[in-house]
Enzyme design. Structure first.
Site, PDB file in Angstrom:
ATOM      1  N   TYR A  66       0.857  -1.181   0.000  1.00 59.32           N
ATOM      2  CA  TYR A  66       0.000   0.000   0.000  1.00 59.32           C
ATOM      3  C   TYR A  66       0.893   1.230   0.000  1.00 59.32           C
ATOM      4  O   TYR A  66       1.930   1.252  -0.660  1.00 59.32           O
ATOM      5  CB  TYR A  66      -0.971  -0.046   1.190  1.00 59.32           C
ATOM      6  CG  TYR A  66      -2.117   0.930   1.059  1.00 59.32           C
ATOM      7  CD1 TYR A  66      -2.897   0.974  -0.095  1.00 59.32           C
ATOM      8  CD2 TYR A  66      -2.406   1.814   2.085  1.00 59.32           C
ATOM      9  CE1 TYR A  66      -3.931   1.881  -0.231  1.00 59.32           C
ATOM     10  CE2 TYR A  66      -3.456   2.724   1.964  1.00 59.32           C
ATOM     11  CZ  TYR A  66      -4.202   2.750   0.802  1.00 59.32           C
ATOM     12  OH  TYR A  66      -5.226   3.645   0.676  1.00 59.32           O
TER      13      TYR A  66
ATOM     14  N   LYS B 185     -21.535 -19.230  -9.118  1.00 58.82           N
ATOM     15  CA  LYS B 185     -20.795 -19.156 -10.375  1.00 58.82           C
ATOM     16  C   LYS B 185     -19.337 -18.763 -10.104  1.00 58.82           C
ATOM     17  O   LYS B 185     -18.402 -19.343 -10.666  1.00 58.82           O
ATOM     18  CB  LYS B 185     -21.452 -18.115 -11.279  1.00 58.82           C
ATOM     19  CG  LYS B 185     -21.131 -18.274 -12.735  1.00 58.82           C
ATOM     20  CD  LYS B 185     -22.003 -19.349 -13.347  1.00 58.82           C
ATOM     21  CE  LYS B 185     -21.818 -19.432 -14.835  1.00 58.82           C
ATOM     22  NZ  LYS B 185     -22.794 -20.343 -15.448  1.00 58.82           N
TER      23      LYS B 185
END
Length: 472
Positions: free
Chosen positions: A114, A169
């Site tokens: 980060y 899915k």
């Protein structure tokens, strides 16, 4: 056609019975007598007088499950406690989660993944956005997008009801393709708004999987997104279904010793799946197709023919048949149904050609009872898991996207879909092929790698993938 007990309608009942008696055998007999199937029976606590038992029972549907609980309650000495629906338990809190690939153990790790380190990567991508495939999750990410308008066999149930399906899915993408898929259920069914949203989120993904969007809106959405995006757009209800149907048909034709370009195929259904199947069959070499919808056989002179239906009329029915599906099926070699229950009967199948093939794919209730069709047809396939030869999209889409992502493809083409179907068909070897085994199991080790390799090659990617050079 009555359903059979299934894990998708299973319950676990916590109950108490007298210790040392015949209550357990009476319980088992009662459940089986009512059409249920006990799949597990576990003693979870025991005392001198009573036993606590968890009984897992498969039912036909939720109403049947309630009936089985009532049957168990009626057994002398049985006291029913908690009843748990196993499907709902499996969905509590969702089925997928995000996980980090790099450890964040200290301030140095934080600075690398980060701020401030990430700013250097951001500046590099601002200068060269194409590097996003190399330096971000984009290279292995697919958006699974729906508006909830055509969910499974449930219809227009909206985005909240669609979410558990899209989660599933995404879980299948990960399990079978190693792909990070993200469900995006949109609270709009406006074509322009859907296109705008997908276009706006596309930078974070290497592929778009459209799912459960109703026809005819799905055709325009897919076509326009393909024009506007530089990543592949795939509508699984159309193209995933078409790939598996073509693969299964190629193997069924091997069983009956017929050729795709010499058989007459009659189809019931001209919606999203039907249209894609028709296009892919024609691309693969089929020549004689007759298509029927709710209004009968599709012909060029039928009033009101527009859009995709007009294309179908122009490219099928070369012998200019008119009438109903039951009239069209006479003498046909192949029947493919992606429509509605009970469109044809066993008697209709008996009027097909010798060594006929029947794919009755409406779910959960097919176009014809598979058992009845099997009396006359040489090969029968369905969309159901309780009969041989299930036509299941999960055989296709993980491998298709794996190949597209590995090739860094910017589009999905018909030759890629045909290649995927041939690769899937080829997983079933000559020595394995028979009338009850024309499609491999989704858990077959070669299914997704074979499909991925075929799509990757067709997309212009490398025949062999380079070894991963990431430093862990």
């Amino acid at each position: 056609m009555s359903a059979v007990p299934s894990v998708s309608n299973s319950i676990t009942v916590r109950l108490e019975v007298p210790a040392g008696g015949s209550s357990v055998s009476a319980l088992t007999a009662a459940v089986e007598g009512a059409g249920g199937s006990i799949t597990a029976l576990d003693v979870t606590a025991s005392g001198h007088q009573r036993l606590q038992i968890d009984v897992t029972v498969a039912a036909r549907d939720t109403t049947h499950a309630d009936e089985l609980v009532a049957v168990m309650r009626a057994v002398p000495g049985v006291v029913i406690g908690k009843v748990s629906d196993r499907v709902f338990l499996a969905h509590i809190g969702g089925k997928i989660a995000m996980d980090g690939k790099r450890p964040i153990r200290n301030r140095d790790d934080l600075s690398l993944v980060y701020t401030p380190g990430v700013a250097r990567v951001s500046m590099a991508l601002a200068a060269n956005p194409e590097d996003a495939r190399r330096l971000t999750i984009k290279r292995n990410s697919v958006a699974v997008i729906t508006d909830g308008s055509a969910v499974l066999g449930l219809g227009n149930v909206g985005p909240y009801a669609a979410l558990p399906v899209m989660e599933g899915k995404a879980a299948l993408f990960k399990r079978f393709g190693g792909i990070d898929a993200w469900p995006l259920c949109l609270d709009t069914q406006d074509t322009e708004e859907i296109i705008s949203v997908v276009r706006a989120v596309a930078p974070g993904f290497a592929g778009i999987n459209l799912e459960d969007i109703a026809a005819p809106r799905c055709f325009e959405i897919e076509a326009r997104l393909r024009e506007q995006l530089d990543i592949p757009v795939f509508h699984d209800d159309q193209h995933g279904t078409a790939i598996v149907v073509l693969a299964a048909l190629l193997n069924a034709l091997r069983v009956v010793d017929k050729r795709l370009d010499r058989v007459r195929i009659v189809m019931s259904g001209a919606g999203a799946a039907g249209t894609a199947i028709i296009r892919l069959l024609l691309a693969a070499g089929a020549r004689d197709l007759v298509v029927s919808d709710i209004d009968g056989v599709v012909t060029t002179d039928r009033p009101g023919i527009t859009g995709e239906l007009a294309w179908i009329a122009a490219h099928t029915n070369r012998v200019d048949l008119h009438g109903t599906i039951r009239e069209a099926i006479v003498g046909a070699d192949v029947f493919i149904g992606v429509s509605a229950p009970d469109v044809i009967t066993g008697e209709d199948v008996s009027r097909m050609a010798e060594r006929s093939i029947v794919f009755a794919l409406a779910n959960p209730d097919p176009e014809v009872d598979p058992a009845e069709a099997s009396r006359y047809a040489a090969v029968v396939a369905t969309g159901r898991s309780d009969y041989p030869n299930q036509i299941n999209n999960v055989l296709a889409f993980p491998g298709v996207f794996r190949g597209l992502l590995d090739a860094q493809s910017k589009e999905v083409t018909t030759p890629m879909l045909v290649a995927a179907a041939h690769a899937l068909a080829g997983v079933v070897k000559d020595e394995e092929l028979n009338a009850a085994y024309i499609t491999p199991s989704v858990f077959h080790a070669d299914v997704h790698t074979a499909v991925a390799a075929a799509v990757r090659t067709a997309a212009g990617g490398p025949v062999e993938l380079p070894k991963d050079t990431e430093v862990e």
